[in-house]
Write a protein that holds these residues in place. Sequence first.
Motif, PDB file in Angstrom:
ATOM      1  N   LEU A  88      41.605  38.017  38.281  1.00 27.29           N
ATOM      2  CA  LEU A  88      42.316  39.276  38.517  1.00 27.29           C
ATOM      3  C   LEU A  88      43.134  39.685  37.292  1.00 27.29           C
ATOM      4  CD1 LEU A  88      43.417  38.681  42.201  1.00 27.29           C
ATOM      5  CD2 LEU A  88      41.897  40.511  41.413  1.00 27.29           C
ATOM      6  N   ASP A  89      43.820  38.725  36.674  1.00 29.36           N
ATOM      7  CA  ASP A  89      44.614  39.025  35.485  1.00 29.36           C
ATOM      8  C   ASP A  89      43.724  39.494  34.334  1.00 29.36           C
ATOM      9  OD1 ASP A  89      47.015  38.443  36.719  1.00 29.36           O
ATOM     10  OD2 ASP A  89      47.194  36.438  35.841  1.00 29.36           O
ATOM     11  N   ASN A  90      42.583  38.834  34.150  1.00 31.90           N
ATOM     12  CA  ASN A  90      41.676  39.221  33.069  1.00 31.90           C
ATOM     13  C   ASN A  90      41.052  40.585  33.297  1.00 31.90           C
ATOM     14  OD1 ASN A  90      41.392  37.135  30.914  1.00 31.90           O
ATOM     15  ND2 ASN A  90      41.108  35.842  32.703  1.00 31.90           N
ATOM     16  N   GLY A 113      29.415  40.338  45.151  1.00 32.69           N
ATOM     17  CA  GLY A 113      30.046  39.930  46.407  1.00 32.69           C
ATOM     18  C   GLY A 113      31.470  39.459  46.186  1.00 32.69           C
ATOM     19  N   VAL A 114      31.685  38.719  45.131  1.00 33.95           N
ATOM     20  CA  VAL A 114      33.024  38.243  44.801  1.00 33.95           C
ATOM     21  C   VAL A 114      33.897  39.413  44.385  1.00 33.95           C
ATOM     22  CG1 VAL A 114      34.339  36.782  43.221  1.00 33.95           C
ATOM     23  CG2 VAL A 114      32.194  35.937  44.191  1.00 33.95           C
ATOM     24  N   ALA A 115      33.339  40.333  43.605  1.00 34.47           N
ATOM     25  CA  ALA A 115      34.107  41.507  43.176  1.00 34.47           C
ATOM     26  C   ALA A 115      34.587  42.309  44.388  1.00 34.47           C
ATOM     27  CB  ALA A 115      33.271  42.374  42.246  1.00 34.47           C
ATOM     28  N   PHE A 116      33.739  42.409  45.419  1.00 36.76           N
ATOM     29  CA  PHE A 116      34.125  43.100  46.648  1.00 36.76           C
ATOM     30  C   PHE A 116      35.336  42.413  47.287  1.00 36.76           C
ATOM     31  CE2 PHE A 116      33.710  43.114  51.343  1.00 36.76           C
ATOM     32  CZ  PHE A 116      34.027  44.443  51.569  1.00 36.76           C
ATOM     33  N   GLN A 117      35.296  41.088  47.360  1.00 37.28           N
ATOM     34  CA  GLN A 117      36.420  40.348  47.955  1.00 37.28           C
ATOM     35  C   GLN A 117      37.680  40.501  47.104  1.00 37.28           C
ATOM     36  OE1 GLN A 117      36.313  39.355  50.889  1.00 37.28           O
ATOM     37  NE2 GLN A 117      34.137  39.120  51.310  1.00 37.28           N
ATOM     38  N   LEU A 118      37.519  40.521  45.795  1.00 36.27           N
ATOM     39  CA  LEU A 118      38.683  40.723  44.916  1.00 36.27           C
ATOM     40  C   LEU A 118      39.315  42.094  45.157  1.00 36.27           C
ATOM     41  CD1 LEU A 118      37.298  39.227  41.579  1.00 36.27           C
ATOM     42  CD2 LEU A 118      39.073  38.230  43.037  1.00 36.27           C
ATOM     43  N   TYR A 121      41.352  42.021  48.292  1.00 35.62           N
ATOM     44  CA  TYR A 121      42.652  41.397  48.051  1.00 35.62           C
ATOM     45  C   TYR A 121      43.596  42.379  47.345  1.00 35.62           C
ATOM     46  CZ  TYR A 121      46.273  38.760  45.711  1.00 35.62           C
ATOM     47  OH  TYR A 121      47.487  38.346  45.236  1.00 35.62           O
ATOM     48  N   GLN A 122      43.105  43.036  46.304  1.00 36.85           N
ATOM     49  CA  GLN A 122      43.936  43.970  45.544  1.00 36.85           C
ATOM     50  C   GLN A 122      44.438  45.127  46.398  1.00 36.85           C
ATOM     51  OE1 GLN A 122      41.025  44.473  42.342  1.00 36.85           O
ATOM     52  NE2 GLN A 122      42.578  43.760  40.905  1.00 36.85           N
ATOM     53  N   SER A 127      44.947  38.304  52.213  1.00 35.19           N
ATOM     54  CA  SER A 127      45.882  37.533  51.388  1.00 35.19           C
ATOM     55  C   SER A 127      45.102  36.732  50.347  1.00 35.19           C
ATOM     56  CB  SER A 127      46.682  36.569  52.268  1.00 35.19           C
ATOM     57  OG  SER A 127      45.811  35.548  52.769  1.00 35.19           O
ATOM     58  N   ILE A 128      45.822  36.165  49.397  1.00 33.97           N
ATOM     59  CA  ILE A 128      45.166  35.345  48.372  1.00 33.97           C
ATOM     60  C   ILE A 128      44.483  34.138  49.007  1.00 33.97           C
ATOM     61  CG2 ILE A 128      47.208  33.961  47.776  1.00 33.97           C
ATOM     62  CD1 ILE A 128      44.808  35.324  45.134  1.00 33.97           C
ATOM     63  N   GLU A 129      45.101  33.571  50.040  1.00 37.43           N
ATOM     64  CA  GLU A 129      44.507  32.428  50.734  1.00 37.43           C
ATOM     65  C   GLU A 129      43.229  32.844  51.467  1.00 37.43           C
ATOM     66  OE1 GLU A 129      48.594  31.718  49.739  1.00 37.43           O
ATOM     67  OE2 GLU A 129      47.776  33.298  51.006  1.00 37.43           O
TER      68      GLU A 129
END
Length: 159
Positions: A88-90, A113-118, A121-122, A127-129
């Motif tokens: 997320l920071d990068n 798929g991961v980008a969708f989950q990120l 979260y954003q 939550s982050i968990e």
Amino acid sequence: MKLYHGSNIEINMPDLSKSKPYKDFGQGFYLSADKNQAIRMAQQKTLQMMQGTPIVSEFEFDESLLSNKELNVKTFDDYSVEWARFVLDNRNMKRQHPIHHYDIVYGPIADDGVAFQLRRYQSGAISIEELVKELQYAKGITFQYFFGTPLALSKLIKL
């Protein structure tokens, strides 16, 4: 070990200035130990650029360098809160970059798929968990190697 980079052009000498910023581990040269993954990336890049042909460039890398003190290496063995925050920071265009000074980073790829989950979260939907829990159910975790400094690139031998 052999590492592979998929693109729409042959890469003989990686050039960090041509790397895009705001990627999973920052602006750098990305490789995979999985040739099939590199082939998929080459196909995707060719479609995105609408030019060239899918090409996989092969490199040799002495993996013992990952554990010596010559290189500053960060390893993420799995999806985790630390990995998610790092990605997320990068990817955060509002942050001053680079956000780290690792020569090499190894860890999971944030695919579509991961980008969708990120993004979930954003937006505050999870939550982050919960993000990490969702990512743990992702099928076929694929890992990537980020080479982000001239020192790191000097350790790659073009095959």
